[in-house]
Design an enzyme around this catalytic site. Structure first.
Site, PDB file in Angstrom:
ATOM      1  N   CYS A   1       0.810  -1.226   0.000  1.00  0.00           N
ATOM      2  CA  CYS A   1       0.000   0.000   0.000  1.00  0.00           C
ATOM      3  C   CYS A   1       0.841   1.273   0.000  1.00  0.00           C
ATOM      4  CB  CYS A   1      -0.954  -0.008   1.187  1.00  0.00           C
ATOM      5  SG  CYS A   1      -2.088  -1.389   1.111  1.00  0.00           S
TER       6      CYS A   1
ATOM      7  N   HIS B   1      -3.620   7.118   2.562  1.00  0.00           N
ATOM      8  CA  HIS B   1      -3.958   5.776   2.070  1.00  0.00           C
ATOM      9  C   HIS B   1      -5.350   5.400   2.577  1.00  0.00           C
ATOM     10  CE1 HIS B   1      -3.904   1.675   0.988  1.00  0.00           C
ATOM     11  NE2 HIS B   1      -3.734   1.210   2.214  1.00  0.00           N
TER      12      HIS B   1
ATOM     13  N   ASN C   1     -10.079  -0.451  -0.489  1.00  0.00           N
ATOM     14  CA  ASN C   1      -8.618  -0.328  -0.463  1.00  0.00           C
ATOM     15  C   ASN C   1      -8.059  -0.886  -1.778  1.00  0.00           C
ATOM     16  OD1 ASN C   1      -5.876  -0.571  -0.015  1.00  0.00           O
ATOM     17  ND2 ASN C   1      -6.079  -1.441   2.042  1.00  0.00           N
TER      18      ASN C   1
HETATM   19  O1  UT7 Z   1      -3.785  -1.322   3.477  1.00  0.00           O
HETATM   20  C1  UT7 Z   1      -2.763  -1.963   4.157  1.00  0.00           C
HETATM   21  C2  UT7 Z   1      -2.840  -1.783   5.602  1.00  0.00           C
HETATM   22  N1  UT7 Z   1      -4.042  -2.395   6.108  1.00  0.00           N
HETATM   23  C3  UT7 Z   1      -4.730  -1.792   7.057  1.00  0.00           C
HETATM   24  O2  UT7 Z   1      -4.389  -0.711   7.452  1.00  0.00           O
HETATM   25  C4  UT7 Z   1      -5.883  -2.549   7.662  1.00  0.00           C
HETATM   26  C5  UT7 Z   1      -5.905  -2.372   9.151  1.00  0.00           C
HETATM   27  N2  UT7 Z   1      -6.938  -3.145   9.799  1.00  0.00           N
HETATM   28  C6  UT7 Z   1      -8.250  -2.825   9.724  1.00  0.00           C
HETATM   29  O3  UT7 Z   1      -8.635  -1.931   9.008  1.00  0.00           O
HETATM   30  C7  UT7 Z   1      -9.203  -3.558  10.612  1.00  0.00           C
HETATM   31  O4  UT7 Z   1      -8.479  -4.344  11.529  1.00  0.00           O
HETATM   32  C8  UT7 Z   1     -10.230  -4.470   9.869  1.00  0.00           C
HETATM   33  C9  UT7 Z   1     -11.210  -3.622   9.120  1.00  0.00           C
HETATM   34  C10 UT7 Z   1      -9.483  -5.393   8.923  1.00  0.00           C
HETATM   35  C11 UT7 Z   1     -11.004  -5.292  10.886  1.00  0.00           C
HETATM   36  O5  UT7 Z   1     -11.624  -4.446  11.842  1.00  0.00           O
HETATM   37  P1  UT7 Z   1     -11.454  -4.694  13.406  1.00  0.00           P
HETATM   38  O6  UT7 Z   1     -12.233  -3.660  14.078  1.00  0.00           O
HETATM   39  O7  UT7 Z   1      -9.979  -4.752  13.718  1.00  0.00           O
HETATM   40  O8  UT7 Z   1     -12.146  -6.086  13.587  1.00  0.00           O
HETATM   41  P2  UT7 Z   1     -11.553  -7.449  14.179  1.00  0.00           P
HETATM   42  O9  UT7 Z   1     -10.705  -8.126  13.169  1.00  0.00           O
HETATM   43  O10 UT7 Z   1     -10.984  -7.200  15.545  1.00  0.00           O
HETATM   44  O11 UT7 Z   1     -12.890  -8.253  14.385  1.00  0.00           O
HETATM   45  C12 UT7 Z   1     -13.921  -7.840  15.304  1.00  0.00           C
HETATM   46  C13 UT7 Z   1     -15.052  -8.815  15.213  1.00  0.00           C
HETATM   47  C14 UT7 Z   1     -14.627 -10.278  15.323  1.00  0.00           C
HETATM   48  O12 UT7 Z   1     -15.645 -10.994  15.995  1.00  0.00           O
HETATM   49  P3  UT7 Z   1     -15.515 -11.341  17.559  1.00  0.00           P
HETATM   50  O13 UT7 Z   1     -14.247 -12.134  17.678  1.00  0.00           O
HETATM   51  O14 UT7 Z   1     -15.452 -10.030  18.263  1.00  0.00           O
HETATM   52  O15 UT7 Z   1     -16.760 -12.129  17.834  1.00  0.00           O
HETATM   53  C15 UT7 Z   1     -14.555 -10.723  13.890  1.00  0.00           C
HETATM   54  O16 UT7 Z   1     -14.736 -12.121  13.740  1.00  0.00           O
HETATM   55  O17 UT7 Z   1     -15.709  -8.693  13.943  1.00  0.00           O
HETATM   56  C16 UT7 Z   1     -15.711  -9.966  13.280  1.00  0.00           C
HETATM   57  N3  UT7 Z   1     -15.541  -9.752  11.843  1.00  0.00           N
HETATM   58  C17 UT7 Z   1     -16.559  -9.486  11.017  1.00  0.00           C
HETATM   59  N4  UT7 Z   1     -17.886  -9.392  11.228  1.00  0.00           N
HETATM   60  C18 UT7 Z   1     -18.659  -9.098  10.176  1.00  0.00           C
HETATM   61  C19 UT7 Z   1     -14.388  -9.726  11.127  1.00  0.00           C
HETATM   62  N5  UT7 Z   1     -14.663  -9.467   9.840  1.00  0.00           N
HETATM   63  C20 UT7 Z   1     -15.999  -9.323   9.750  1.00  0.00           C
HETATM   64  C21 UT7 Z   1     -16.863  -9.025   8.680  1.00  0.00           C
HETATM   65  N6  UT7 Z   1     -18.181  -8.912   8.935  1.00  0.00           N
HETATM   66  N7  UT7 Z   1     -16.433  -8.828   7.416  1.00  0.00           N
END
Ligand code: UT7
Length: 328
Positions: A115, A255, A285
């Protein structure tokens, strides 16, 4: 007479097909509300055309830009393409782009910094202009992320989209152009964001395909933590060392990975929200394409002499910020 490397034209292209949050709800266990609130994304574009790849996205961004500027592709000295979804492992996608646009007098190479690729390429292209040897350099950020996204993995498939953006760099004698940059990398971040197989570490095999190792793997929470601090830190640092206050920065070009990361960066810089370029809701993204696609979408709002800060974070880890004065 001293000169800088300035952006003198901007091009962009996204494919026609729109993959909405609603459609993703039918593919994986997710929902529109979760995607919007956690990322800011509403839809993204997908290249569905048979036999088309990253170089085609790039060519479609570049050709109308050159036509608008009335520049013959044969005048281009160098093409630098930032991508992690090159058409092939080799040759470089920039080589293919040169052929597709008719840049018969240029040399060309790729930069892989995920990225942050466009910012790495912009810095490299600027230095080539500053060397005095090259007068017209194309810097491209292009990714067909749909080629490496697993549409059964809700952690990643909701995030990425396809697209391309390009800028033309030329010498500027009025003090505009690239002024300063801070670029960083930390390869120990590789476990958290990578495409595990297909390279020399895990060459393609039946096993690597069965294990789904050719798709993007991301540990989102960890990447989020690194991104949110590092992007904000370098953006603030490049402002500080150039004596810029939040009021003096006209635009933040961030980004587009996550709206919450963008907000945190803008807050740290003391910027009003109206100065922050955001199009993540439309494209998701697009990896190396996010920054030039922002320029393409908001070009009409920039004025000569405006202070732009570019800011990015990506796989590697790679990150950085760049200060540029708009030239037209
Ligand atoms: O571009 C290169 C650099 N990349 C980035 O900068 C990305 C950085 N990371 C992020 O933007 C975020 O971490 C994500 C958008 C990828 C994920 O968001 P998050 O707030 O960190 O969510 P998480 O992975 O901690 O998941 C929270 C909850 C989990 O459920 P539990 O364990 O709390 O029950 C996940 O299983 O949300 C669940 N979850 C989803 N639910 C619905 C994960 N993905 C999804 C989904 N839909 N697509």
């Amino acid at each position: 007479m001293s000169f800088n490397a300035a952006i003198t034209a901007v091009g962009g292209y996204v494919p026609e097909y729109i993959l909405t949050n609603k459609e993703l709800e039918t593919m994986v266990d997710t929902n529109d509300e979760w995607i919007r609130s956690r990322t800011g994304i509403i839809e993204r574009r997908i290249l569905k055309e048979e036999g088309k790849a990253t170089s085609d996205l790039a060519a479609r961004a570049i050709l109308p830009m050159l036509e608008k500027k009335n520049i013959d592709p044969a005048e281009i000295d160098l093409i630098i393409c930032a991508t992690v979804t090159g058409d092939y492992i080799f040759p470089a996608t920039a080589n293919v782009i040169a052929d597709k646009i008719g840049a018969v007098n240029s040399w060309s190479f790729d930069i892989a910094a995920a990225c942050s690729g466009f910012l790495y390429a912009l810095e490299t292209g600027a230095k080539m202009i500053e060397s005095g040897k090259y007068k017209k350099v194309l810097v491209v950020g292009a990714d067909k992320m749909s080629a490496i996204v697993n549409y059964e993995d809700r952690n990643t498939c909701i995030i990425f989209g396809d697209g391309a953006g390009a800028v033309l760099l030329e010498p500027n004698y009025e003090g505009n152009g690239v002024i300063d940059s801070i670029l960083r990398s930390d390869g120990s971040g590789k476990e958290f964001l990578k495409q595990p197989a297909g390279g020399s570490m895990i060459p393609p095999s039946h096993q690597s395909i069965d294990d789904r190792l050719h798709y993007v793997h991301q540990e989102g929470k960890t990447v989020f933590k690194f991104a949110v601090t590092n992007m904000a830190d370098v953006s603030y640092e490049v402002m500080q060392r150039n004596g810029l206050t939040g009021d003096e920065v006209n635009w933040l070009v961030p980004h587009q990975a996550n709206l919450r990361i963008i907000d945190a960066t803008a807050d740290r810089m003391g910027l009003d929200k109206s100065k922050v370029l955001i199009n993540i809701q439309k494209y998701g993204n697009t990896t190396a394409a996010t920054l030039p696609l922002c320029l393409y979408d908001f070009e009409s709002q920039f004025k000569k002499g405006d202070n732009l800060i570019f800011s990015t974070f990506g796989g590697g880890f790679t990150w950085g910020a760049l200060y540029l004065k708009w030239a037209y």
